[in-house]
Write a protein that holds these residues in place. Structure first.
Motif, PDB file in Angstrom:
ATOM      1  N   LYS A 376      -4.686 -61.224  -0.795  1.00  0.00           N
ATOM      2  CA  LYS A 376      -4.720 -62.676  -0.627  1.00  0.00           C
ATOM      3  C   LYS A 376      -5.671 -63.352  -1.611  1.00  0.00           C
ATOM      4  CE  LYS A 376      -3.325 -62.911   4.217  1.00  0.00           C
ATOM      5  NZ  LYS A 376      -3.659 -63.401   5.570  1.00  0.00           N
ATOM      6  N   ASN A 377      -6.647 -62.606  -2.139  1.00  0.00           N
ATOM      7  CA  ASN A 377      -7.617 -63.231  -3.041  1.00  0.00           C
ATOM      8  C   ASN A 377      -7.129 -63.316  -4.492  1.00  0.00           C
ATOM      9  OD1 ASN A 377      -7.776 -60.533  -3.694  1.00  0.00           O
ATOM     10  ND2 ASN A 377     -10.000 -60.373  -3.518  1.00  0.00           N
ATOM     11  N   LEU A 378      -5.928 -62.824  -4.762  1.00  0.00           N
ATOM     12  CA  LEU A 378      -5.349 -62.986  -6.104  1.00  0.00           C
ATOM     13  C   LEU A 378      -4.913 -64.435  -6.302  1.00  0.00           C
ATOM     14  CD1 LEU A 378      -3.007 -59.846  -6.397  1.00  0.00           C
ATOM     15  CD2 LEU A 378      -5.226 -60.174  -7.493  1.00  0.00           C
ATOM     16  N   ASN A 379      -4.839 -64.875  -7.568  1.00  0.00           N
ATOM     17  CA  ASN A 379      -4.262 -66.192  -7.816  1.00  0.00           C
ATOM     18  C   ASN A 379      -2.742 -66.102  -7.682  1.00  0.00           C
ATOM     19  OD1 ASN A 379      -2.928 -65.936 -10.620  1.00  0.00           O
ATOM     20  ND2 ASN A 379      -4.977 -65.115 -10.973  1.00  0.00           N
ATOM     21  N   ASN A 380      -2.086 -67.246  -7.544  1.00  0.00           N
ATOM     22  CA  ASN A 380      -0.649 -67.246  -7.257  1.00  0.00           C
ATOM     23  C   ASN A 380       0.210 -66.678  -8.388  1.00  0.00           C
ATOM     24  OD1 ASN A 380      -1.094 -68.210  -4.731  1.00  0.00           O
ATOM     25  ND2 ASN A 380       0.020 -70.128  -4.987  1.00  0.00           N
ATOM     26  N   ILE A 381      -0.278 -66.736  -9.614  1.00  0.00           N
ATOM     27  CA  ILE A 381       0.471 -66.136 -10.724  1.00  0.00           C
ATOM     28  C   ILE A 381       0.532 -64.628 -10.542  1.00  0.00           C
ATOM     29  CG2 ILE A 381       0.558 -65.754 -13.219  1.00  0.00           C
ATOM     30  CD1 ILE A 381      -0.914 -68.441 -13.542  1.00  0.00           C
ATOM     31  N   ASP A 382      -0.624 -64.032 -10.301  1.00  0.00           N
ATOM     32  CA  ASP A 382      -0.670 -62.580 -10.126  1.00  0.00           C
ATOM     33  C   ASP A 382       0.048 -62.136  -8.852  1.00  0.00           C
ATOM     34  OD1 ASP A 382      -2.014 -62.173 -12.507  1.00  0.00           O
ATOM     35  OD2 ASP A 382      -3.993 -62.364 -11.586  1.00  0.00           O
ATOM     36  N   LYS A 383      -0.020 -62.971  -7.819  1.00  0.00           N
ATOM     37  CA  LYS A 383       0.723 -62.668  -6.588  1.00  0.00           C
ATOM     38  C   LYS A 383       2.221 -62.623  -6.868  1.00  0.00           C
ATOM     39  CE  LYS A 383      -2.452 -64.703  -3.191  1.00  0.00           C
ATOM     40  NZ  LYS A 383      -2.627 -65.803  -2.210  1.00  0.00           N
ATOM     41  N   ALA A 384       2.724 -63.663  -7.548  1.00  0.00           N
ATOM     42  CA  ALA A 384       4.161 -63.746  -7.805  1.00  0.00           C
ATOM     43  C   ALA A 384       4.635 -62.612  -8.714  1.00  0.00           C
ATOM     44  CB  ALA A 384       4.506 -65.105  -8.415  1.00  0.00           C
ATOM     45  N   ILE A 385       3.832 -62.278  -9.725  1.00  0.00           N
ATOM     46  CA  ILE A 385       4.183 -61.173 -10.621  1.00  0.00           C
ATOM     47  C   ILE A 385       4.239 -59.850  -9.847  1.00  0.00           C
ATOM     48  CG2 ILE A 385       3.208 -59.719 -12.441  1.00  0.00           C
ATOM     49  CD1 ILE A 385       4.675 -61.925 -13.660  1.00  0.00           C
ATOM     50  N   SER A 386       3.258 -59.642  -8.974  1.00  0.00           N
ATOM     51  CA  SER A 386       3.235 -58.422  -8.163  1.00  0.00           C
ATOM     52  C   SER A 386       4.465 -58.345  -7.271  1.00  0.00           C
ATOM     53  CB  SER A 386       1.971 -58.386  -7.301  1.00  0.00           C
ATOM     54  OG  SER A 386       0.819 -58.366  -8.113  1.00  0.00           O
ATOM     55  N   ALA A 387       4.881 -59.483  -6.723  1.00  0.00           N
ATOM     56  CA  ALA A 387       6.065 -59.520  -5.861  1.00  0.00           C
ATOM     57  C   ALA A 387       7.330 -59.193  -6.636  1.00  0.00           C
ATOM     58  CB  ALA A 387       6.190 -60.900  -5.214  1.00  0.00           C
ATOM     59  N   VAL A 388       7.462 -59.760  -7.830  1.00  0.00           N
ATOM     60  CA  VAL A 388       8.657 -59.531  -8.645  1.00  0.00           C
ATOM     61  C   VAL A 388       8.794 -58.050  -9.015  1.00  0.00           C
ATOM     62  CG1 VAL A 388       9.638 -59.976 -10.944  1.00  0.00           C
ATOM     63  CG2 VAL A 388       8.918 -61.881  -9.501  1.00  0.00           C
ATOM     64  N   LYS A 389       7.681 -57.384  -9.225  1.00  0.00           N
ATOM     65  CA  LYS A 389       7.733 -55.949  -9.515  1.00  0.00           C
ATOM     66  C   LYS A 389       8.342 -55.164  -8.355  1.00  0.00           C
ATOM     67  CE  LYS A 389       3.780 -55.886 -12.696  1.00  0.00           C
ATOM     68  NZ  LYS A 389       2.363 -55.502 -12.874  1.00  0.00           N
ATOM     69  N   LEU A 390       8.164 -55.680  -7.145  1.00  0.00           N
ATOM     70  CA  LEU A 390       8.697 -55.014  -5.956  1.00  0.00           C
ATOM     71  C   LEU A 390      10.171 -55.336  -5.707  1.00  0.00           C
ATOM     72  CD1 LEU A 390       5.710 -55.579  -3.484  1.00  0.00           C
ATOM     73  CD2 LEU A 390       6.400 -53.402  -4.496  1.00  0.00           C
ATOM     74  N   ILE A 391      10.566 -56.593  -5.965  1.00  0.00           N
ATOM     75  CA  ILE A 391      11.908 -57.036  -5.547  1.00  0.00           C
ATOM     76  C   ILE A 391      12.906 -57.147  -6.685  1.00  0.00           C
ATOM     77  CG2 ILE A 391      11.016 -58.231  -3.511  1.00  0.00           C
ATOM     78  CD1 ILE A 391      11.252 -60.868  -5.060  1.00  0.00           C
ATOM     79  N   LYS A 392      12.411 -57.153  -7.945  1.00  0.00           N
ATOM     80  CA  LYS A 392      13.299 -57.295  -9.119  1.00  0.00           C
ATOM     81  C   LYS A 392      14.204 -58.518  -8.978  1.00  0.00           C
ATOM     82  CE  LYS A 392      11.881 -53.228 -10.659  1.00  0.00           C
ATOM     83  NZ  LYS A 392      10.909 -52.886  -9.617  1.00  0.00           N
ATOM     84  N   SER A 393      13.624 -59.586  -8.435  1.00  0.00           N
ATOM     85  CA  SER A 393      14.377 -60.808  -8.186  1.00  0.00           C
ATOM     86  C   SER A 393      13.543 -62.000  -8.635  1.00  0.00           C
ATOM     87  CB  SER A 393      14.720 -60.904  -6.692  1.00  0.00           C
ATOM     88  OG  SER A 393      15.639 -61.959  -6.445  1.00  0.00           O
ATOM     89  N   ASN A 394      14.020 -63.198  -8.362  1.00  0.00           N
ATOM     90  CA  ASN A 394      13.335 -64.425  -8.769  1.00  0.00           C
ATOM     91  C   ASN A 394      12.579 -65.013  -7.588  1.00  0.00           C
ATOM     92  OD1 ASN A 394      14.883 -64.743 -11.507  1.00  0.00           O
ATOM     93  ND2 ASN A 394      16.472 -64.467  -9.956  1.00  0.00           N
TER      94      ASN A 394
END
Length: 489
Positions: A376-394
């Motif tokens: 939760k302490n990551l900024n939203n850019i790094d959060k979103a990038i981390s999520a995309v690595k998991l889902i391979k989606s937008n």
């Protein structure tokens, strides 16, 4: 240009430029541009205080101070480091200044003085504390106008976070391109009005992972209504209807989709909600559906451009099974709200069903329910990038500065928005905008997310105070007219 630089990207770019020309020539140009801004903007020659830090940002400050003194301004220069600690270009600028220097611990705030903040630039990593923290508080509590050089001192250029304390600028003059910290986090409000100036760097494109959202990125692909098109050639959107008490969310999404340009919107609704939609929204198509088997038959027969599920749908096992079926059978799907959180206990299935043709639109709370292992302490850019690595989606990660990331990790930050968007129903309108734009003969989910987020923000910026979700729907035609005139807007 839409590129936004991190401090590391900007430093790499600068190093390449310094191979062609003296680095000091760029410092001279930077100082000259800031002087011109002050001289043109503030006609009465008010007293000026220049705060100079120990590095190249301070060097820019010395160049500014020299120009101001040469043009008759009353200038006081305060330095954070001892004069014998300066080196390189900053030392050259200090020697050319030849004026009186005062230590920062002797700082006195003159009434009506313009403050030039040239203490720390984009390389700052440590927290501001001690005497500087006290000085920053004093400046921020005053009514003095502040012009910051490159980025307000104390703002992290990569995240917009406040490093202990920061100067709140009225204007920030930055070089070549904006930095992430200018439009993200608290940096957005601390930077004031941002002016990007040219200091002679070559115009060639630099490698950057972030872009600022603007029609320049997507307007040439925008799916405008064609003169000889008909309602079905303009797209067939299906929206899965919400529970009885949440039909308003579905209606907002459907209205937004129709106003944005899709020719047909059909709400998949139950026998309990059909009468509500018939009364509240006569022009939208409806189809009654009371079981997952009926939905399966419907999906086999229906021509579908794009599908939206989530607004008001309820987060339960039934919605989870319905969402799974839709993700398997429909190419272009927008997932919002409950259609995401219903997978909270079965994340593996959700991740496996998402692909490059899908887009999810969570706010922060929903995001952490479906990505519990992302800190939760990551900024939203790094959060979103981390999520995309998991889902391979937008993904559209909604927030004060919304982050849109493509399945192949292109990053767009939307700063074109208003705090008025923090109102119930706002997200339902956004998802309706997205689903209207995405499709085989329209634009891909990532660009649809960028376009929808920009239009959403544009409506709010033009509306002003007191905005509610219905106002967003009503504002879509005006935003489309402004978009049509983008090059002159």
């Amino acid at each position: 240009m839409n590129e936004i630089f991190s401090s590391e990207e900007m430093k790499r770019f600068e190093q390449g430029q310094f191979l062609k020309r003296s680095s000091y020539s760029f410092m001279q140009k930077a100082g000259d541009q800031i002087f011109k801004f002050i001289n043109n903007r503030f006609k009465n020659k008010r007293p000026i205080i220049v705060l100079c830090g120990p590095g190249n940002n301070g060097g820019d400050g010395f160049v500014v101070a020299r120009h101001l003194m040469d043009h008759g301004y009353s200038v006081e220069v305060y330095i954070f480091a001892g004069a014998n600690n300066y080196k390189g270009d900053a030392l050259t600028a200090l020697k050319e200044f030849r004026g009186e220097l005062k230590k920062i611990n002797l700082f006195k705030l003159q009434k009506n003085a313009l403050i030039v903040d040239a203490l720390f630039g984009i390389g700052l990593k440590r927290n501001i504390k001690g005497i500087l923290s006290k000085i920053f508080r004093k400046i921020n509590q005053s009514k003095n106008t502040v012009v910051s050089v490159d980025i307000p001192s104390g703002v992290c250029s990569n995240t917009g976070k406040i490093l202990g304390n920061a100067i709140k600028a009225d204007f920030t003059i930055t070089f070549h391109r904006k930095k992430i910290g200018h439009i993200f986090g608290f940096g957005k409000q601390f930077s004031g009005r941002i002016q990007v100036v040219d200091i002679g760097f070559s115009p060639r494109k630099a490698k950057t992972r972030c872009y600022e959202n603007s029609p320049d990125l997507w307007v040439k692909y925008f799916p405008w209504k064609k003169p000889f098109g008909h309602k079905y050639s303009r797209g067939r959107v299906i929206i899965y209807g919400g529970q009885k008490e949440f039909t308003g969310a579905t209606i907002l999404s459907a209205q937004a989709a129709l106003r944005t340009g899709t020719g047909s919107v059909k709400i998949a609704c139950s026998k309990d909600t059909l009468p509500i939609y018939s009364v509240k929204f006569p022009s939208v198509l409806k189809t009654e559906m009371n079981s997952i088997f009926q939905l399966e038959n419907f999906l086999k027969k229906e021509k579908i451009t794009s599908f939206l599920i989530g607004p008001g749908s309820g987060s339960n096992k039934n919605i989870k099974e319905i969402t799974k079926l839709i993700l398997k059978k429909v190419k272009y799907v927008v997932l919002d709200a409950d259609a995401l959180t219903c997978f909270q206990d079965d994340l593996k299935t959700l991740y496996s069903l998402l692909d490059k043709n899908k887009i999810i639109t969570p706010h922060s709370g929903e995001f952490h329910k479906i990505f519990p292992n992302i800190k939760k302490n990551l900024n939203n850019i790094d959060k979103a990038i981390s999520a995309v690595k998991l889902i391979k989606s937008n993904i559209i990660l909604k927030g004060p500065s919304t982050v849109i990331v493509s399945h192949n990790k292109r990053i767009v930050i939307n700063d074109h928005a208003s705090s008025e968007l923090a109102v119930i129903g706002s997200g339902d309108v956004l998802s309706g905008l997205v689903v209207s734009l995405v499709g085989q003969k329209k634009i891909n989910p990532f660009l649809a997310g960028c376009a929808a987020t920009w239009l959403h923000g544009d409506i709010a910026k033009h509306y002003g105070k007191g905005l509610i979700a219905e106002d967003l729907v009503q504002g879509i035609p005006g935003a489309l007219k402004r978009l049509k005139k983008w090059k002159t807007y």
